[in-house]
Design a protein around this motif. Structure first.
Motif, short mmCIF file in Angstrom:
data_model
loop_
_atom_site.label_atom_id
_atom_site.label_comp_id
_atom_site.label_asym_id
_atom_site.label_seq_id
_atom_site.Cartn_x
_atom_site.Cartn_y
_atom_site.Cartn_z
N ASN A 575 33.18 -6.22 -14.63
CA ASN A 575 34.12 -5.81 -15.66
C ASN A 575 34.16 -4.26 -15.73
O ASN A 575 35.25 -3.66 -15.79
CB ASN A 575 33.65 -6.42 -16.99
N ALA A 576 32.98 -3.66 -15.67
CA ALA A 576 32.90 -2.18 -15.70
C ALA A 576 33.67 -1.58 -14.51
O ALA A 576 34.36 -0.57 -14.65
CB ALA A 576 31.45 -1.72 -15.67
N LEU A 577 33.56 -2.21 -13.35
CA LEU A 577 34.27 -1.67 -12.18
C LEU A 577 35.78 -1.70 -12.42
O LEU A 577 36.52 -0.81 -11.99
CB LEU A 577 33.92 -2.46 -10.91
N HIS A 578 36.24 -2.73 -13.11
CA HIS A 578 37.67 -2.81 -13.43
C HIS A 578 38.08 -1.68 -14.39
O HIS A 578 39.11 -1.02 -14.18
CB HIS A 578 38.01 -4.17 -14.05
N ILE A 579 37.25 -1.44 -15.40
CA ILE A 579 37.59 -0.37 -16.36
C ILE A 579 37.73 0.97 -15.62
O ILE A 579 38.70 1.70 -15.82
CB ILE A 579 36.51 -0.24 -17.46
N ILE A 580 36.76 1.23 -14.76
CA ILE A 580 36.80 2.52 -14.05
C ILE A 580 37.98 2.57 -13.08
O ILE A 580 38.58 3.63 -12.89
CB ILE A 580 35.45 2.78 -13.34
N THR A 581 38.34 1.44 -12.52
CA THR A 581 39.52 1.41 -11.64
C THR A 581 40.76 1.87 -12.41
O THR A 581 41.53 2.72 -11.95
CB THR A 581 39.74 -0.01 -11.09
N LEU A 582 40.94 1.32 -13.62
CA LEU A 582 42.10 1.72 -14.42
C LEU A 582 42.00 3.20 -14.81
O LEU A 582 43.00 3.93 -14.79
CB LEU A 582 42.21 0.85 -15.69
N TYR A 583 40.80 3.60 -15.14
CA TYR A 583 40.58 4.99 -15.53
C TYR A 583 40.94 5.93 -14.37
O TYR A 583 41.63 6.93 -14.55
CB TYR A 583 39.12 5.16 -15.93
N LEU A 619 27.95 0.71 -19.68
CA LEU A 619 29.17 0.41 -20.45
C LEU A 619 29.35 1.41 -21.59
O LEU A 619 30.45 1.90 -21.83
CB LEU A 619 29.09 -1.01 -21.02
N ASN A 620 28.26 1.71 -22.27
CA ASN A 620 28.35 2.68 -23.36
C ASN A 620 28.71 4.07 -22.84
O ASN A 620 29.47 4.81 -23.48
CB ASN A 620 27.05 2.71 -24.16
N SER A 621 28.19 4.40 -21.68
CA SER A 621 28.49 5.72 -21.10
C SER A 621 29.95 5.80 -20.67
O SER A 621 30.60 6.83 -20.86
CB SER A 621 27.57 5.98 -19.90
N ILE A 622 30.44 4.71 -20.09
CA ILE A 622 31.86 4.69 -19.72
C ILE A 622 32.71 4.86 -20.98
O ILE A 622 33.67 5.64 -21.01
CB ILE A 622 32.22 3.37 -19.00
N GLY A 623 32.32 4.15 -22.04
CA GLY A 623 33.05 4.26 -23.31
C GLY A 623 33.11 5.69 -23.81
O GLY A 623 34.17 6.18 -24.21
N ARG A 635 45.17 4.55 -24.16
CA ARG A 635 45.60 3.33 -23.47
C ARG A 635 44.42 2.43 -23.12
O ARG A 635 44.59 1.22 -22.95
CB ARG A 635 46.40 3.68 -22.21
N LEU A 636 43.25 3.04 -23.00
CA LEU A 636 42.03 2.25 -22.74
C LEU A 636 40.99 2.61 -23.80
O LEU A 636 40.82 3.78 -24.13
CB LEU A 636 41.43 2.58 -21.37
N LYS A 637 40.31 1.61 -24.28
CA LYS A 637 39.17 1.86 -25.16
C LYS A 637 38.06 0.91 -24.73
O LYS A 637 38.33 -0.24 -24.34
CB LYS A 637 39.53 1.58 -26.63
N VAL A 638 36.85 1.41 -24.79
CA VAL A 638 35.69 0.58 -24.44
C VAL A 638 34.77 0.53 -25.66
O VAL A 638 34.33 1.57 -26.14
CB VAL A 638 34.93 1.16 -23.23
N VAL A 639 34.51 -0.68 -26.14
CA VAL A 639 33.73 -0.82 -27.37
C VAL A 639 32.54 -1.74 -27.11
O VAL A 639 32.72 -2.87 -26.66
CB VAL A 639 34.60 -1.45 -28.48
N PHE A 640 31.36 -1.26 -27.40
CA PHE A 640 30.18 -2.13 -27.35
C PHE A 640 29.78 -2.45 -28.77
O PHE A 640 29.39 -1.56 -29.53
CB PHE A 640 29.01 -1.46 -26.60
N LEU A 641 29.91 -3.72 -29.14
CA LEU A 641 29.53 -4.12 -30.49
C LEU A 641 28.08 -4.58 -30.47
O LEU A 641 27.73 -5.52 -29.75
CB LEU A 641 30.45 -5.23 -30.98
N PHE A 746 29.87 9.81 -15.69
CA PHE A 746 29.61 9.11 -16.96
C PHE A 746 28.21 9.40 -17.50
O PHE A 746 27.75 8.74 -18.42
CB PHE A 746 29.79 7.60 -16.76
N SER A 747 27.52 10.35 -16.86
CA SER A 747 26.13 10.60 -17.27
C SER A 747 25.86 12.09 -17.36
O SER A 747 24.79 12.54 -16.96
CB SER A 747 25.18 9.92 -16.28
N HIS A 748 26.85 12.83 -17.83
CA HIS A 748 26.70 14.29 -18.02
C HIS A 748 26.16 14.94 -16.76
O HIS A 748 25.26 15.78 -16.83
CB HIS A 748 25.77 14.58 -19.21
#
Ligand code: NBG
Length: 838
Positions: A575-583, A619-623, A635-641, A746-748
């Protein structure tokens, strides 16, 4: 006490403040409990006092049903299912009991007339998180269905003082916090010290000859632990049946060792108490893995022995001869955690109740049935022989003897096949010796079932293949299900009301009836109502996210949710790979036309599972980056609940547009979140794994986003030799995604942080993320396309919910009753027997 006439429930003979269901009566009872149980009055009462007062008010109403149920079962010595499970993930009781009693609205009105808000009080309940994930939640759904179907049943487990840890997120990392669920008291349970039992541990055995000249064994334990049952009523939906969940706490037989105490060794005296209480102290927080720890084995024998002794007590009390134990009880083993029951029941029958081996073995096999819940090799429990001998010396002897008889049987059926004997033996002798608990469960049971069609097939072909060849008649499939009471009626009242306004409310007990919704799929009015409900629920989640995470989310975006335990096989990182693909696509072309998405994650990682925790951090770092990059323009938001729980799940399922069920095919036994999402109108993106296969069959191929390798393709690819690097080098977008993480974006700038994760993908990729990457991305692109056609999406959403009838846990339980348990409903009439006052 004044009595209030009650016209809402027939048959109710006691219409006082303990049983009445009218608003007036509920109000009076509530204030009465606030005063007499909590010792408070409104001016100084806390929210928790109000919650407790309400809980006791509701419990009083359960008690009449509970006691009547117990009386009838006892009088008729009804055949009973004992559901043995190391985990019961019940979720909050209050709301569910209101739904099942059918008094949600009355109570809402009663508390609001007292100036309180029911939702507020429901929020107050600290849920009993006595389970890790799917397996424990399944047990809870099954208790609900057994009560609803009026099947006599007892759930047996452990009353852990600390349940699954609370999860905090600090600097993107998971932090575990002790779950002190009992600190405000638990109004739902009643302790039954009068039914305490004793469990032995350690020591040694001695052979002797009894007065009839028979060979017998005496077990001299090192330690004895007391088990005290705590009972919780489990009410069926709109029935009078209230079954029991009986959880055991461990105590020292004497609080103090007086010898030590008198000699001045105070701490030594308390020591034994502490050691004993440790047994029910804490739930092991591993999902789908086993570490072979001593305390865990002690927990297993503890609750299994307590429960079997309790059943024998019941057998005697009901004047059933012990030879008919298997007619009174059928004992379902929820995974191998209670598999020691095979040896313990043999021991109880032979050593404690003087039965001969053959008869005891017949009774054991006829009573026990085993459900397997996993295909992961690391989850199959094995205990080192040394540990077993130290803790359970008598059980080890019994297991050796079972094994002897069993291997004779195997030899007779497959002569000359010594390799088979080695593979099937209850003892693994390939290196250090182990007891194989799954083998013990298979040999000692009359039924072995998987939890989805594909899972059962893979058990037969692979994991338990030898046992399938030996005992094909024992194998059967029971596809999992979920309770519609908690997972739609309670959690999604708006959708529930819309559905009931169209097709009546029969579907709540007969989920197949949801299919009548299909008649409305072309009704524009209905479709628009359906859509606006989803949208209102999404708005609520938006508010929750703003408050919890301080992130502003677009309610019109696709709510793309993956909520489950973190495990590499479940592939949250795909799922993370997909987020970064869109990013990356946005970074390359900021004006690109992208369907807005909100990626929502929830779930805990086992505290010792480093890679799963690193995925949470990723995931939190990508967010952090994606949510704040101006190019992304919301257009994209990443939320870890954080701190995913049953309570929390109830909030999340109804708000989903898209449900992520993307495990590597052949690894997820069933999944049940997949069912809860679809029931609430989410569309699924998923692999052909677990129950996804059957969900797709039911909702139709056109209404399910499928991608990726199938289980046979996975095996074939691995057999050929899988080389993830080839995919990395030949797929431009994939390479860019991996390089983006590796660059420290994603990691400074820290290029080391995620290296272990990237290395595991580039050089091993055990769960084939790279092999499935392109198919997943293509499928997600289709999802984005379809979402733009709102009418089409709504239609698909309705059809998903309408076709989920098969996945009610009522259906699963009916199947268990018919194929394994051979048990019939026992309806409960109220007022027929016991009353609170004459
Ligand atoms: C889990 C599986 C899930 C399944 C649940 C309930 C264990 C050992 N197994 O796929 O991983 O849905 O059991 O059957 O927790």
């Amino acid at each position: 006490m004044q009595t209030v006439p009650n016209h809402q429930v027939d048959n109710l003979q006691i219409e006082d403040d303990r049983t009445g269901l009218s608003v007036e009566c509920l109000k009076r009872a509530f204030l009465d409990n606030l005063f007499y149980v909590q010792g408070k009055f409104p001016k100084i009462a806390t929210k928790n006092d109000y919650y407790m007062a309400l809980a006791y008010t509701v419990r009083d109403r359960l008690l009449q049903r509970w006691i009547n149920t117990a009386v009838i079962y006892t009088e008729r010595a009804s055949r009973t299912v004992s559901y043995l499970s190391a985990e019961f993930l019940m979720g909050p009781h209050l709301g569910n009991n209101l739904v099942n009693l059918g008094i949600y609205d009355q109570v809402k009105q009663a508390v609001s007339e007292l100036g309180l808000d029911l939702e507020d009080l429901l929020e107050q309940e600290e849920e009993p998180g006595l389970g890790n994930g799917g397996l424990g939640r399944l047990a809870a759904c099954y208790l609900d269905s057994m009560a609803t179907l009026e099947i006599p049943s007892l759930g047996y487990g452990i009353r852990y003082e600390f349940g699954i840890f609370d999860q905090d997120i600090r600097d993107g990392w998971q932090v575990e916090i002790t779950d002190k669920w009992l600190h405000c008291g638990n109004p739902w349970e009643i302790a039954r010290p009068e039914w305490e039992v004793y469990v032995r541990l350690g020591g040694h055995t001695e052979a002797y000859t009894d007065e009839h000249g028979r060979y017998r064994v005496r077990w001299i334990p090192f330690q004895v632990i007391k088990g005290v049952p705590h009972d919780t009523p489990i009410l069926g939906y709109k029935t009078n049946t209230a079954n029991t969940l009986r959880l055991w706490t461990a105590e020292a037989p004497e609080s103090f060792d007086f010898a030590a105490f008198n000699s001045g060794d105070y701490l030594g005296a308390v020591q034994e108490k502490m050691v004993s209480e440790n047994l029910s102290k804490v739930l092991y927080p591993n999902d789908d893995s086993s570490q072979g720890k001593r305390l865990r084995l002690a927990q297993q024998i503890f609750f299994v022995s307590c429960s079997l002794q309790d059943m024998i007590r019941i057998v005697f009390r009901q004047n059933v001869p012990l030879e008919k134990f298997h007619e009174k009880f059928v004992v379902q083993l929820n995974d191998t955690h209670p598999a020691i029951a095979v040896a313990e029941l043999m021991r109880l029958l032979i050593d404690e109740h003087d039965m001969g081996w053959d008869q005891a073995w017949q009774i054991t096999q006829k009573s026990l049935a085993y459900t397997n819940h996993t295909l992961l090799p690391e989850a199959l429990e094995r205990w080192p022989i040394s540990l077993f001998r130290e803790l359970l010396p008598r059980h080890l002897e019994i297991i050796y003897e079972i094994n002897y008889h069993f291997l004779e049987e195997v030899k007779a059926k497959f002569p000359g096949d010594s390799d088979r004997l080695r593979r099937m033996s209850l003892i693994d002798e390939s290196g250090e010796k182990y007891v194989r608990m799954a083998h013990l469960a298979c040999v000692g049971s009359h039924s072995i079932n998987g939890v989805a069609a594909l899972h059962t097939k893979l058990l037969q072909q692979d994991v338990l293949r030898d046992f399938y060849q030996m005992y094909p008649e024992k194998f059967n499939n029971k596809t999992n299900g979920v309770t519609p009471r908690r997972f739609i009626v309670l959690s999604n009242p708006r959708l529930t009301n819309l559905i009931s306004s169209k097709i009546g409310d029969n579907w709540i007990k007969h989920l197949e009836d949801l299919k009548h919704l299909e008649a409305f799929v072309d009704d524009p009015e209905f479709c628009s109502q359906w859509r606006s409900i989803k949208s209102a629920i999404k708005q609520d989640l938006v508010a929750y996210i703003a408050q919890q995470n301080g992130i502003t989310v677009n309610p019109d975006s696709i709510f793309d949710i993956q909520a489950k335990r973190f495990h590499e096989y479940k592939r949250q990182h795909l799922n993370a790979l997909h987020i970064i693909t869109l990013y990356n696509r946005i970074k390359a072309n900021p004006d690109i036309d992208i369907t807005p998405r909100t990626f929502i994650f929830g779930g805990k990682a086992a505290p010792g599972y480093y890679m799963a925790k690193l995925i949470i951090k990723l995931l939190n770092s990508i967010g952090d980056v994606v949510n704040n990059d101006p190019d992304v323009r919301d257009r994209l938001k990443v939320v870890f609940l954080k701190d995913y729980s049953v309570k929390f799940a109830q909030r999340v399922y109804p708000a989903a547009d898209l449900s992520e069920q993307i495990s590597m095919a052949g690894k997820e036994a069933s999944g049940t979140g997949n069912m809860k999402f679809a029931l609430n109108g989410a569309l699924t993106i998923g692999t052909l794994d677990g129950a996804n296969v059957e969900i797709r069959e039911e909702v139709g191929e056109d209404n399910f986003f499928i991608f990726g390798l199938t289980a046979p393709e996975v095996y074939a690819l691995k057999a050929r030799g899988y080389r993830p690097l080839d995919y990395y080098h030949s797929n431009r977008e994939l390479k860019a995604v991996i390089d983006r993480i590796a660059s420290g974006h994603f990691s400074h700038g820290d290029t080391k942080l995620f290296k272990p994760l990237l290395d595991s993908l580039l050089y091993r990729d055990e769960y084939l993320l790279f092999a499935d990457y392109q198919a997943y991305i293509d499928c997600q692109d289709r999802v984005s396309q379809v979402y733009r056609d709102r009418d089409r999406w709504t239609r698909m959403s309705i059809l998903n919910a309408a076709r989920m009838g098969k996945f009610s846990s009522d259906r699963s339980i009916r199947d268990y009753c018919q194929d394994i348990w051979n048990i019939k409903p026992v309806p409960i009439e109220l007022g027929e027997c016991i009353q609170a006052k004459e």
